[in-house]
Scaffold this motif. Structure first.
Motif, mmCIF file in Angstrom:
data_model
loop_
_atom_site.group_PDB
_atom_site.id
_atom_site.type_symbol
_atom_site.label_atom_id
_atom_site.label_comp_id
_atom_site.label_asym_id
_atom_site.label_seq_id
_atom_site.Cartn_x
_atom_site.Cartn_y
_atom_site.Cartn_z
ATOM 1 N N HIS A 1 1.261 -1.099 0.076
ATOM 2 C CA HIS A 1 0.188 -0.150 -0.320
ATOM 3 C C HIS A 1 0.961 0.782 -0.118
ATOM 4 C CE1 HIS A 1 -2.912 2.847 2.533
ATOM 5 N NE2 HIS A 1 -3.577 2.725 1.231
ATOM 6 N N TRP A 2 0.964 2.020 -1.257
ATOM 7 C CA TRP A 2 1.481 3.238 -1.041
ATOM 8 C C TRP A 2 1.104 3.961 -1.195
ATOM 9 C CZ3 TRP A 2 5.488 4.381 -5.595
ATOM 10 C CH2 TRP A 2 6.131 5.800 -5.770
ATOM 11 N N LEU B 1 9.685 -1.265 -6.216
ATOM 12 C CA LEU B 1 9.951 -1.950 -6.574
ATOM 13 C C LEU B 1 11.438 -3.273 -6.419
ATOM 14 C CD1 LEU B 1 9.119 -0.156 -9.620
ATOM 15 C CD2 LEU B 1 8.201 -2.261 -10.049
ATOM 16 N N ALA B 2 12.393 -2.728 -5.739
ATOM 17 C CA ALA B 2 13.357 -3.208 -5.602
ATOM 18 C C ALA B 2 12.855 -4.552 -4.588
ATOM 19 C CB ALA B 2 14.278 -3.028 -4.877
ATOM 20 N N VAL B 3 11.907 -3.908 -3.789
ATOM 21 C CA VAL B 3 11.347 -5.083 -2.848
ATOM 22 C C VAL B 3 10.423 -5.812 -2.896
ATOM 23 C CG1 VAL B 3 9.457 -4.966 -0.802
ATOM 24 C CG2 VAL B 3 11.217 -3.115 -0.598
ATOM 25 N N LYS C 1 12.436 7.543 -7.517
ATOM 26 C CA LYS C 1 13.159 6.809 -6.964
ATOM 27 C C LYS C 1 12.498 6.217 -6.393
ATOM 28 C CE LYS C 1 16.553 10.745 -7.280
ATOM 29 N NZ LYS C 1 18.070 11.268 -6.897
ATOM 30 N N ALA C 2 11.514 6.919 -5.639
ATOM 31 C CA ALA C 2 10.296 6.156 -4.255
ATOM 32 C C ALA C 2 9.962 5.096 -5.177
ATOM 33 C CB ALA C 2 9.680 6.587 -3.905
ATOM 34 N N MET C 3 9.760 4.484 -6.233
ATOM 35 C CA MET C 3 9.080 3.522 -7.192
ATOM 36 C C MET C 3 10.140 2.831 -7.240
ATOM 37 S SD MET C 3 7.779 3.617 -11.274
ATOM 38 C CE MET C 3 6.357 4.900 -10.151
ATOM 39 N N ASP C 4 11.535 3.081 -7.709
ATOM 40 C CA ASP C 4 12.060 2.331 -7.687
ATOM 41 C C ASP C 4 12.209 1.301 -6.577
ATOM 42 O OD1 ASP C 4 13.350 3.229 -10.114
ATOM 43 O OD2 ASP C 4 14.423 4.114 -9.586
ATOM 44 N N TYR D 1 7.106 8.679 0.860
ATOM 45 C CA TYR D 1 7.836 6.931 1.208
ATOM 46 C C TYR D 1 8.705 6.466 0.267
ATOM 47 C CZ TYR D 1 5.659 3.068 4.344
ATOM 48 O OH TYR D 1 5.461 2.164 5.381
ATOM 49 N N TRP D 2 9.095 5.980 1.206
ATOM 50 C CA TRP D 2 10.057 4.641 0.681
ATOM 51 C C TRP D 2 11.643 5.574 0.411
ATOM 52 C CZ3 TRP D 2 8.785 -0.006 0.281
ATOM 53 C CH2 TRP D 2 6.901 -0.442 -0.193
#
Length: 394
Positions: free
Chosen positions: A189-190, A216-218, A210-213, A202-203
């Motif tokens: 949940h983002w 996605l790595a998680v 950058k947060a999306m990266d 967040y992230w």
């Protein structure tokens, strides 16, 4: 009863308005959706409880569960104890856990009913959270309580984590720990800071790309433990970009209450079906459930034009309900439930019925009529008149 009444416009000037009174779309019986559709369901407050509404929470359990049964009857899943249920915004963790327990129990009587429940850290006192380990312990406590009930997890964004994390690595550490322990695949949940300012950055970054990266790595590190991710950034391009980068089989659950129709319909781009279209986990589906169900039924039968014909007119209403300050959208969701006779009163947990003005609610009423969402026009007019009278409109 005449379907005309007097309402204020955006400038506060009173104008006559007559309902169109067009019947809402009705879902076809027995149609199976080809998207998973969770409605983040609201709670019905108990207006007769002798409490201080700003400080204490009282829920009408019978009416709250009845609304979930209504959603299940339309083929919707229930995303339980989320922000639509005023989680962390009036409803505390003990009440949230009781809601989850009752919802999971009620779902046992409905064949095929979907329930996924919010797991967070909202029981923690933010000022007492000093480290990432404190956040992990907070998640683990709620995770154990929900899984003990047999619940599927939605791992909610954590205000405590946003407060103490110093880098993307802190987020990776927390989610690695939680996902490695999950008994079944979870929904991540983002939630953007337009929904909750405490989640800014967040992230580990204010830069959404950058947060999306990091997110996605998680997911890439635990693809078998992630059913999907719900993102609520109100930016369709970012959702589509992330959707195309998800591992095979991991779903994008749109949380975009501005652009859900086109995101659910999809764009046909991508090698995986989950890259080409979004599933849904939406607060607006609470307010427009019959139309959403009818539209999803048409989509499942390949009637894309009819899908948009039903769902498209609901988008202006949704954009109004979720207008800034977006976190006050719960008021509009509950207002719709009241207008349509799903509850007997217009009050919210925490007294949050006061977060929107009469002109805002009057425009919501007009947009609901334009979208063919007023299920009982006579009742809706009567209740709108009552609200206007309380505000001094004769």
């Amino acid at each position: 009863m005449t379907l005309s009444l007097t309402l204020p416009n955006a400038s506060g000037k009173l104008e006559a308005y007559t309902l169109r009174g067009t019947a809402p779309a009705k879902p076809a019986k027995g149609v199976k959706f080809n998207r998973i559709a969770y409605s983040a369901a609201h709670v019905v407050a108990n207006p007769l409880a002798a409490i201080d509404p700003w400080l204490q929470c009282a829920v009408d359990w019978d009416a709250t569960i009845a609304y979930r049964q209504h959603l299940w009857s339309l083929g919707m899943g229930v995303a339980e104890a989320m922000d639509t249920a005023q989680r962390g915004m009036g409803m505390d963790w003990p009440t949230s856990l009781e809601l989850i327990r009752r919802s999971i129990d009620a779902a046992q009587d409905v064949p095929g009913a979907l329930v996924a429940s919010g797991c967070g850290t909202d029981h923690l006192v933010l000022e007492d959270v000093k480290s990432v380990d404190d956040v992990i312990a907070g998640y683990e406590m709620q995770m154990a309580a929900i899984e003990k009930l047999g619940g599927k997890l939605i791992v909610m964004a954590s205000r405590a984590l946003a407060r103490v994390a110093r880098s993307p690595a802190d987020y990776e550490r927390v989610y690695d720990r939680i996902l490695s322990q999950a008994k079944q695949p979870v929904v991540l949940h983002w939630l953007g800071d337009m929904f909750d300012p405490a989640l800014k950055g967040y992230w580990g970054s204010d830069d959404a790309d950058k947060a999306m990266d990091t997110a996605l790595a998680v997911i890439a590190a635990h693809p078998s433990k992630v059913d999907g991710i719900k993102i609520s950034l109100l930016d369709k391009d970012k959702e589509i970009a992330m959707r195309r980068r998800l591992p095979p089989g991991v779903r994008m659950y749109t949380g975009d209450d501005f652009n859900y129709a086109e995101l659910i319909a999809g764009d046909g781009v991508g090698s995986e079906i989950t890259h080409r279209q979004s599933d849904a986990l939406l607060g607006i589906f609470d307010a427009i459930a019959p139309a959403a169900s009818a539209a999803l039924g048409e989509l499942a039968q390949g009637n894309v034009e009819k899908f948009h014909e039903i769902l498209g007119p609901t988008v202006p209403l949704s954009r109004h309900i979720f207008a800034a300050p977006t976190r006050f959208y719960k008021t509009g969701v509950v207002f719709m439930a009241w207008l349509n006779g799903h509850q007997t009163h217009f009050t919210l947990v925490g007294g949050q019925q006061s977060t929107r003005s009469l002109p805002h609610l009057a425009e919501l009423f007009r947009l609901a009529d334009a979208a063919n969402l007023l299920e009982q026009p006579d009742l809706a007019v009567q209740r709108m008149r009552t609200l206007a009278a309380v505000h001094g409109v004769a």
